[in-house]
Design a protein around this motif. Structure first.
Motif, PDB file in Angstrom:
ATOM      1  N   THR A  30       5.067  -0.335   5.451  1.00  0.00           N
ATOM      2  CA  THR A  30       4.837  -0.340   6.897  1.00  0.00           C
ATOM      3  C   THR A  30       4.034  -1.581   7.271  1.00  0.00           C
ATOM      4  OG1 THR A  30       2.812   0.943   6.673  1.00  0.00           O
ATOM      5  CG2 THR A  30       4.851   2.183   7.051  1.00  0.00           C
ATOM      6  N   GLY A  31       4.146  -2.017   8.494  1.00  0.00           N
ATOM      7  CA  GLY A  31       3.448  -3.212   8.959  1.00  0.00           C
ATOM      8  C   GLY A  31       1.940  -3.102   8.909  1.00  0.00           C
ATOM      9  N   ASN A  32       1.427  -1.880   8.939  1.00  0.00           N
ATOM     10  CA  ASN A  32      -0.028  -1.708   8.923  1.00  0.00           C
ATOM     11  C   ASN A  32      -0.567  -1.472   7.514  1.00  0.00           C
ATOM     12  OD1 ASN A  32       0.988   0.820   8.539  1.00  0.00           O
ATOM     13  ND2 ASN A  32      -0.179   1.815  10.151  1.00  0.00           N
ATOM     14  N   GLY A  38      -1.235  -1.170  -1.200  1.00  0.00           N
ATOM     15  CA  GLY A  38       0.153  -0.721  -1.301  1.00  0.00           C
ATOM     16  C   GLY A  38       0.751  -1.037  -2.658  1.00  0.00           C
ATOM     17  N   VAL A  39       0.511  -2.232  -3.163  1.00  0.00           N
ATOM     18  CA  VAL A  39       1.017  -2.635  -4.481  1.00  0.00           C
ATOM     19  C   VAL A  39       0.433  -1.725  -5.561  1.00  0.00           C
ATOM     20  CG1 VAL A  39       0.973  -4.477  -6.216  1.00  0.00           C
ATOM     21  CG2 VAL A  39       1.468  -5.023  -3.824  1.00  0.00           C
ATOM     22  N   ARG A  40      -0.850  -1.474  -5.477  1.00  0.00           N
ATOM     23  CA  ARG A  40      -1.517  -0.611  -6.463  1.00  0.00           C
ATOM     24  C   ARG A  40      -0.911   0.789  -6.465  1.00  0.00           C
ATOM     25  NH1 ARG A  40      -5.047   3.249  -6.646  1.00  0.00           N
ATOM     26  NH2 ARG A  40      -5.564   3.199  -4.441  1.00  0.00           N
ATOM     27  N   LEU A  41      -0.699   1.352  -5.271  1.00  0.00           N
ATOM     28  CA  LEU A  41      -0.121   2.701  -5.173  1.00  0.00           C
ATOM     29  C   LEU A  41       1.294   2.758  -5.736  1.00  0.00           C
ATOM     30  CD1 LEU A  41      -1.416   3.702  -1.628  1.00  0.00           C
ATOM     31  CD2 LEU A  41      -2.178   4.623  -3.840  1.00  0.00           C
ATOM     32  N   LEU A  42       2.078   1.718  -5.476  1.00  0.00           N
ATOM     33  CA  LEU A  42       3.446   1.672  -6.005  1.00  0.00           C
ATOM     34  C   LEU A  42       3.438   1.650  -7.528  1.00  0.00           C
ATOM     35  CD1 LEU A  42       5.061  -0.889  -3.553  1.00  0.00           C
ATOM     36  CD2 LEU A  42       5.418   1.580  -3.589  1.00  0.00           C
ATOM     37  N   ASP A  73       6.180   9.810  -1.364  1.00  0.00           N
ATOM     38  CA  ASP A  73       4.945  10.428  -0.877  1.00  0.00           C
ATOM     39  C   ASP A  73       3.874   9.423  -0.471  1.00  0.00           C
ATOM     40  OD1 ASP A  73       6.028  12.949  -1.234  1.00  0.00           O
ATOM     41  OD2 ASP A  73       5.265  13.119  -3.286  1.00  0.00           O
ATOM     42  N   ILE A  74       4.091   8.132  -0.721  1.00  0.00           N
ATOM     43  CA  ILE A  74       3.103   7.116  -0.359  1.00  0.00           C
ATOM     44  C   ILE A  74       3.242   6.830   1.134  1.00  0.00           C
ATOM     45  CG2 ILE A  74       2.347   4.736  -0.723  1.00  0.00           C
ATOM     46  CD1 ILE A  74       3.422   4.988  -3.603  1.00  0.00           C
ATOM     47  N   PRO A  75       2.193   7.051   1.914  1.00  0.00           N
ATOM     48  CA  PRO A  75       2.277   6.906   3.375  1.00  0.00           C
ATOM     49  C   PRO A  75       2.681   5.511   3.851  1.00  0.00           C
ATOM     50  CG  PRO A  75       0.215   7.967   2.749  1.00  0.00           C
ATOM     51  CD  PRO A  75       0.872   7.522   1.487  1.00  0.00           C
ATOM     52  N   THR A  76       2.326   4.473   3.108  1.00  0.00           N
ATOM     53  CA  THR A  76       2.623   3.104   3.551  1.00  0.00           C
ATOM     54  C   THR A  76       4.035   2.644   3.183  1.00  0.00           C
ATOM     55  OG1 THR A  76       1.579   2.227   1.550  1.00  0.00           O
ATOM     56  CG2 THR A  76       0.212   2.384   3.531  1.00  0.00           C
TER      57      THR A  76
END
Length: 95
Positions: A30-32, A38-42, A73-76
């Protein structure tokens, strides 16, 4: 909105939950999204990253079916698409 593209969803339908088959993916954030987070969560979800395009909030990589379910399940994560090879050469063309 469904995060998984219809093509990827169709491929997953015919893959067992226990399969270690990896799918090449294109993931849009997402843009925000905070890029590093985000990279870490992926990565924690099981994505093996091939390339990162921060300017357009897109990451390519591969993951098995179980990891893809975690990615959803990752919100971003905005979308998860199958990364397919496209050729503009005809079937009889020589390289």
């Amino acid at each position: 909105m469904e995060k998984i593209s219809s093509k990827l969803r169709e491929k997953l339908r015919y893959t067992s939950l226990e399969s270690d088959l990896k799918f090449k993916l294109i993931i849009s954030l997402t843009g925000n999204a905070e890029w590093n987070e985000g990279v870490r969560l992926l990565q924690e979800a099981g994505l093996q990253i091939d390339s990162m395009l921060e300017e357009i909030q897109t990451i390519t990589g591969s993951a098995n079916r179980e990891a893809i379910q975690c990615l959803v399940d990752i919100p971003t994560v905005a979308s998860i698409e199958l990364d397919e090879t496209v050729s503009i050469m005809g079937p009889d063309s020589l390289l």
